[in-house]
Design an enzyme around this catalytic site. Sequence first.
Site, mmCIF file in Angstrom:
data_model
loop_
_atom_site.group_PDB
_atom_site.id
_atom_site.type_symbol
_atom_site.label_atom_id
_atom_site.label_comp_id
_atom_site.label_asym_id
_atom_site.label_seq_id
_atom_site.Cartn_x
_atom_site.Cartn_y
_atom_site.Cartn_z
ATOM 1 N N ASP A 82 0.852 -1.179 0.000
ATOM 2 C CA ASP A 82 0.000 0.000 0.000
ATOM 3 C C ASP A 82 0.889 1.230 0.000
ATOM 4 O O ASP A 82 2.125 1.131 -0.043
ATOM 5 C CB ASP A 82 -0.947 -0.004 1.204
ATOM 6 N N ASP A 94 1.477 4.971 2.002
ATOM 7 C CA ASP A 94 1.156 5.751 3.196
ATOM 8 C C ASP A 94 1.705 7.172 3.071
ATOM 9 O O ASP A 94 2.830 7.371 2.592
ATOM 10 C CB ASP A 94 1.767 5.103 4.449
ATOM 11 N N ASP A 150 -3.217 5.098 2.652
ATOM 12 C CA ASP A 150 -3.518 5.602 3.988
ATOM 13 C C ASP A 150 -3.016 7.038 4.102
ATOM 14 O O ASP A 150 -1.831 7.310 3.846
ATOM 15 C CB ASP A 150 -2.851 4.745 5.068
#
Length: 461
Positions: free
Chosen positions: A290, A292, A385
């Site tokens: 992912d 961030d 995120d």
Amino acid sequence: MIPLKRRKVSQTVNQPNQTCKFPHVSIFILERKMGSTRRAFLTRLGRSKGFLITDTYSSSITHVVSENNTGDDVQTWIDNQTGQESSSSVHLLGIIWFTESMEAGQPVPVEDRHILKEALELLAENAEYSDNEGRSVAFRRAASVLKALPYRVQTMDQLKCLPCLGEHSQRVIKEILEDGTSSEVESTRHSEQFQAMKALTGIFGVGVKTADRWFREGLRSPSDLICTGQQLNRAQQAGLQFYDDLNKHVTKAEADMISEIVKEAVSAVLPGAEIQLMGGFRRGKEVGHDVDFLITHPEEGREEGLMPKIINWLEGRNLLLYQKWTRNSYLEKLDGPARPANNMDRFERCFSIFKLDRPAEATGSEGVRSSDQSEASSWRAVRVDLVVSPYSQFAFATLGWTGSKLFERELRRWAGQEKRMSLSSHALYDSNQRCYVRVQSEEEIFAYLGLEFIPPCERNA
């Protein structure tokens, strides 16, 4: 070491390579546990797409592809074939790297999930599925010690006086050194529960407890959730819908594309704000699971209420497939030294799934697909995120969100046990002085802990 049985390389794949597009990548497909028919098929597939597939193993090989073997299995096979240790530069990869490279039409970057699971890491993963955090951490510490060694372990004597190698880890290592494999690792890797938990926890929004409950109810895969009409929350629905995309690696190039989007959004709603790419990409990794971001503003308080504005900007441009926003709930006087240091931080944040446009040249490639998503999709789903930190906490937040998880755990353990300090992503509390330590940078945090500064690229513990 007791040598494994050698197998002759099948001659059914002995066909000349077609036009080679990637001469710097030389692939050897291991027949062990795969069979000659499947190996021949994969060889023809790779060569038809311009990959250099060799029939025999040699020192020129850069990538070894295997199926249903551990990294230790493959390493032992290679050592037995050559009579010496293979170069550490050779990538020992699972079949997923091969299929993703076929799909991309070019060799994809090698990331952790492509590398054949080392024995201790696999046992650590299985312990996590059993909600046994202590055992998981013990195995991961042992695996990190072995990775840090400048040599390949060949005898148990080489492990004497090394830290973090408990009896269980040493027992597994000893079995591998003597037999070439571990019965515990093999039975775990092939167990129905391990495979099901891995598949189910791969769904965004699904934790170990939920996956375990589903397993006990007879569910084994994401498709089972669809067939049984399982009730899912918003996050799990999105995770199931974009399962294939979210379980593929995110490249540094894709992270950079998302960075430009986030910077544009933040600059539009709060000029002067600072944005930092975090996680594995800050540690220098080329791929991740992912992306961030940590966001702040030099004027304390200006960051308050920022996240809803960013979300509105992104949604207005149809860039979010899913988002969940939580407010900042941290209060220093309530959440400081009394709260365990390993608790999840309490910053304002947004867990989201971005809709990222693919470059035009990447949308027309042929390949192997395991989903029913459009083959010519012009976009992909990526987990992102977004975290907003007050400027006074930014150095701690930067340290915490850089990772790795094991590095952060060890650093906080050092702070507590060696320095009687409580370190979190929000603050550093000195129990000796009974006060909070105010800092402006990561370097100052390391200095207060009595440690030399460790750059992000060296925190991949």
